[in-house]
Motif scaffolding. Structure first.
Motif, PDB file in Angstrom:
ATOM      1  N   PRO A 202       3.315  -0.510 -15.082  1.00  0.00           N
ATOM      2  CA  PRO A 202       3.107  -1.548 -15.037  1.00  0.00           C
ATOM      3  C   PRO A 202       3.659  -2.948 -15.659  1.00  0.00           C
ATOM      4  O   PRO A 202       3.330  -4.078 -15.680  1.00  0.00           O
ATOM      5  CB  PRO A 202       1.892  -1.651 -16.963  1.00  0.00           C
ATOM      6  N   SER A 203       4.855  -2.976 -16.151  1.00  0.00           N
ATOM      7  CA  SER A 203       6.414  -3.482 -16.194  1.00  0.00           C
ATOM      8  C   SER A 203       7.049  -3.713 -14.895  1.00  0.00           C
ATOM      9  O   SER A 203       7.746  -4.515 -14.704  1.00  0.00           O
ATOM     10  CB  SER A 203       6.980  -2.478 -17.737  1.00  0.00           C
ATOM     11  N   PHE A 204       6.413  -2.751 -13.865  1.00  0.00           N
ATOM     12  CA  PHE A 204       7.244  -3.142 -12.947  1.00  0.00           C
ATOM     13  C   PHE A 204       6.464  -2.294 -11.950  1.00  0.00           C
ATOM     14  O   PHE A 204       6.690  -1.279 -11.425  1.00  0.00           O
ATOM     15  CB  PHE A 204       8.784  -2.396 -12.938  1.00  0.00           C
ATOM     16  N   PRO A 205       5.614  -3.578 -10.877  1.00  0.00           N
ATOM     17  CA  PRO A 205       4.696  -3.167 -10.294  1.00  0.00           C
ATOM     18  C   PRO A 205       5.107  -3.350  -9.326  1.00  0.00           C
ATOM     19  O   PRO A 205       6.524  -3.322  -8.852  1.00  0.00           O
ATOM     20  CB  PRO A 205       3.345  -4.360 -10.610  1.00  0.00           C
ATOM     21  N   ALA A 206       3.919  -3.173  -8.020  1.00  0.00           N
ATOM     22  CA  ALA A 206       5.078  -3.314  -6.373  1.00  0.00           C
ATOM     23  C   ALA A 206       5.111  -4.160  -6.450  1.00  0.00           C
ATOM     24  O   ALA A 206       6.116  -4.269  -5.009  1.00  0.00           O
ATOM     25  CB  ALA A 206       3.891  -2.448  -5.781  1.00  0.00           C
ATOM     26  N   THR A 207       4.966  -5.616  -6.131  1.00  0.00           N
ATOM     27  CA  THR A 207       5.117  -6.627  -5.966  1.00  0.00           C
ATOM     28  C   THR A 207       7.114  -6.856  -6.451  1.00  0.00           C
ATOM     29  O   THR A 207       7.535  -7.450  -5.656  1.00  0.00           O
ATOM     30  CB  THR A 207       4.566  -8.047  -6.711  1.00  0.00           C
ATOM     31  N   GLU A 208       7.040  -6.348  -7.756  1.00  0.00           N
ATOM     32  CA  GLU A 208       8.335  -6.370  -8.534  1.00  0.00           C
ATOM     33  C   GLU A 208       9.493  -5.607  -7.862  1.00  0.00           C
ATOM     34  O   GLU A 208      10.606  -5.678  -7.455  1.00  0.00           O
ATOM     35  CB  GLU A 208       8.683  -5.802 -10.131  1.00  0.00           C
ATOM     36  N   ILE A 209       8.630  -4.503  -7.317  1.00  0.00           N
ATOM     37  CA  ILE A 209       9.859  -3.022  -6.796  1.00  0.00           C
ATOM     38  C   ILE A 209       9.890  -3.839  -5.272  1.00  0.00           C
ATOM     39  O   ILE A 209      11.360  -4.114  -4.366  1.00  0.00           O
ATOM     40  CB  ILE A 209       8.347  -2.408  -6.338  1.00  0.00           C
ATOM     41  N   PHE A 210       8.825  -4.151  -4.433  1.00  0.00           N
ATOM     42  CA  PHE A 210       9.239  -5.166  -2.905  1.00  0.00           C
ATOM     43  C   PHE A 210      10.064  -6.106  -3.388  1.00  0.00           C
ATOM     44  O   PHE A 210      10.987  -6.180  -1.957  1.00  0.00           O
ATOM     45  CB  PHE A 210       7.762  -5.626  -2.752  1.00  0.00           C
TER      46      PHE A 210
ATOM     47  N   ARG B  88       0.914  -1.181   0.087  1.00  0.00           N
ATOM     48  CA  ARG B  88      -0.279  -0.187   0.132  1.00  0.00           C
ATOM     49  C   ARG B  88       0.677   1.451   0.368  1.00  0.00           C
ATOM     50  O   ARG B  88       0.206   2.337  -0.448  1.00  0.00           O
ATOM     51  CB  ARG B  88      -1.150   0.461   0.644  1.00  0.00           C
ATOM     52  N   ALA B  89       1.955   0.949   1.043  1.00  0.00           N
ATOM     53  CA  ALA B  89       2.951   2.479   0.904  1.00  0.00           C
ATOM     54  C   ALA B  89       3.169   2.722  -0.856  1.00  0.00           C
ATOM     55  O   ALA B  89       3.634   3.549  -1.196  1.00  0.00           O
ATOM     56  CB  ALA B  89       3.614   1.692   1.498  1.00  0.00           C
ATOM     57  N   ILE B  90       3.988   2.022  -1.139  1.00  0.00           N
ATOM     58  CA  ILE B  90       4.639   1.786  -2.442  1.00  0.00           C
ATOM     59  C   ILE B  90       3.295   2.568  -3.567  1.00  0.00           C
ATOM     60  O   ILE B  90       3.899   3.419  -4.160  1.00  0.00           O
ATOM     61  CB  ILE B  90       5.155   0.594  -2.779  1.00  0.00           C
ATOM     62  N   GLU B  91       2.547   1.772  -3.622  1.00  0.00           N
ATOM     63  CA  GLU B  91       0.770   2.168  -4.315  1.00  0.00           C
ATOM     64  C   GLU B  91       0.948   3.381  -3.962  1.00  0.00           C
ATOM     65  O   GLU B  91      -0.352   4.308  -4.589  1.00  0.00           O
ATOM     66  CB  GLU B  91       0.015   1.079  -4.062  1.00  0.00           C
ATOM     67  N   SER B  92       1.205   4.684  -2.887  1.00  0.00           N
ATOM     68  CA  SER B  92       0.484   5.707  -2.263  1.00  0.00           C
ATOM     69  C   SER B  92       0.833   6.644  -3.348  1.00  0.00           C
ATOM     70  O   SER B  92       1.717   6.596  -4.163  1.00  0.00           O
ATOM     71  CB  SER B  92       0.898   5.926  -1.556  1.00  0.00           C
ATOM     72  N   PRO B  93       0.683   7.904  -3.476  1.00  0.00           N
ATOM     73  CA  PRO B  93       0.209   9.250  -3.483  1.00  0.00           C
ATOM     74  C   PRO B  93       1.942   9.457  -3.326  1.00  0.00           C
ATOM     75  O   PRO B  93       2.927  10.195  -4.061  1.00  0.00           O
ATOM     76  CB  PRO B  93      -0.219  10.154  -3.270  1.00  0.00           C
TER      77      PRO B  93
END
Length: 379
Positions: A166-174, A143-148
């Motif tokens: 879309p090519s690097f979503p929050a799960t990939e960043i985590f 949620r924090a990664i997807e926040s504004p």
């Protein structure tokens, strides 16, 4: 490097040319001609054959067999990996598994860890390998990664935070956190597991408290899983405290080298502290004697600074200046007896049942004010 020919087969012209090029490169590295390199290599092989107790031809045949076996093993591994890859593509993934490759942390992962440590992930304290660590849930980090706020931080100039797209979503960043060993997935364990005195298993309930956890091999990324921080952040405070403690120790050790005025000032200061401690003990003895003298003359007794040894602040310990000894109120049974004796009588000489029942209920109904620990569901 060209693959060795199969056993019983002659090398192809391409393999022969590749081996000649490799031999010429090795000879050039050692500053030899190809003929000198071949002679030197033959001498080395003859020496190794003597050590192994074999003739030169037997040793050469043994090396050829080893090379052929290694080539076959590599081909089998390549085929198995290709088959496993095809199987994975045909089956749906139950969770995203992250392989762990120890090494230097990724600068993007360090920037992500620093940013997430500053967010409210509602961390909980847990015990990992006997040490206290902060634990958080994956869904709060996502949620924090997807926040504004993260979007604004990642779009700043010279920001190392990866941008969500879309090519690097929050799960990939985590994934960057476990890949750099900055945060790893853990699960709750029983500290008595494997012992004979382990308690019987209880129904699985999530309770608020201190968990004992262990690191899981598969670093899956699912919303309800827990991860523990291995990244402690910048250690400048710890270094500053360590430097201050070292400077204080050095100052005490080098006390004989201090200027005479400073040493005299320290002596006066130490005498003043000793005097204050002595006055405190004298005041404690005096207040006790005062209480013993007044407890018989003017009971219940007078205390000087009644909050001196109470669990209050420094200034509240000296307020009020004096106070009377507080007596514990004893509950007497006379009130209950008087209430039953003064109950109204009926015409037949019996007391009514309803008023007495109400009185007993009012006296027996008490509130339980003791502290209790309750199990609650974690959101």
């Amino acid at each position: 490097m060209a693959a060795p020919p199969a056993q019983g087969q002659q090398p192809t012209p391409q393999q022969i040319a590749a081996m000649q090029q490799q031999m010429a490169a090795e000879a050039q590295k050692r500053g030899m001609t190809p003929q000198q390199f071949q002679q030197w290599q033959r001498q080395q092989l003859e020496a190794e054959a003597k050590k192994a107790g074999l003739s030169f031809d037997q040793y050469i045949n043994q090396l050829k067999q080893r090379a052929f076996q290694d080539h076959q093993r590599q081909q089998q591994l390549a085929q198995q990996q290709a088959a496993a890859g095809q199987q994975d593509q045909g089956q749906p993934q139950q969770g995203q598994q992250v392989p762990i490759n120890p090494g230097a942390p990724d600068p993007r992962a360090l920037a992500l860890a620093k940013w997430l440590k500053g967010q409210d992930l509602k961390p909980r304290t847990c015990i990992l390998n006997g040490q206290r660590k902060d634990m958080f849930r994956v869904k709060r980090a996502l949620r924090a990664i997807e926040s504004p706020a993260y979007t604004a931080a990642s779009t700043k100039k010279n920001s190392l935070l990866p941008t969500v797209n879309p090519s690097f979503p929050a799960t990939e960043i985590f994934k960057l956190l476990p890949l750099s060993l900055l945060a790893l997935r853990v699960s709750k364990t029983d500290p008595h597991e494997g012992h004979n005195h382990a308690p019987p298993p209880k129904p699985a309930k999530r309770t608020k408290g201190l968990w004992t956890v262990r690191i899981e091999q598969q670093q899956d990324i699912l919303p309800d899983l827990h991860y523990v921080w291995l990244y402690d952040g910048p250690q400048w405070k710890t270094k500053l405290y360590a430097g201050g403690a070292l400077a204080a120790i050095m100052a005490v050790v080098m006390f004989p080298l201090w200027p005479i005025k400073l040493r005299i000032g320290v002596w006066y200061l130490s005498m003043g502290m000793l005097g204050l401690i002595g006055l405190f003990f004298l005041m404690a003895i005096f207040r006790l004697l005062l209480f013993l003298a007044t407890v018989f003359t003017v009971p219940p007794g007078l205390w000087l600074y009644p909050n001196l040894f109470e669990d209050v602040g420094f200034f509240d310990s000296f307020r009020p200046i004096w106070g009377w000894q507080e007596e514990k109120k004893k509950k007497s049974k006379s009130a209950k007896k008087s209430s039953t004796s003064t109950a109204p009588m009926t015409s037949d000489g019996q007391t009514p049942s309803a008023p007495i029942t109400a009185a007993e209920n009012s006296e027996t109904k008490k509130r339980n004010l003791t502290a209790r620990v309750e199990e609650v569901e974690e959101d």
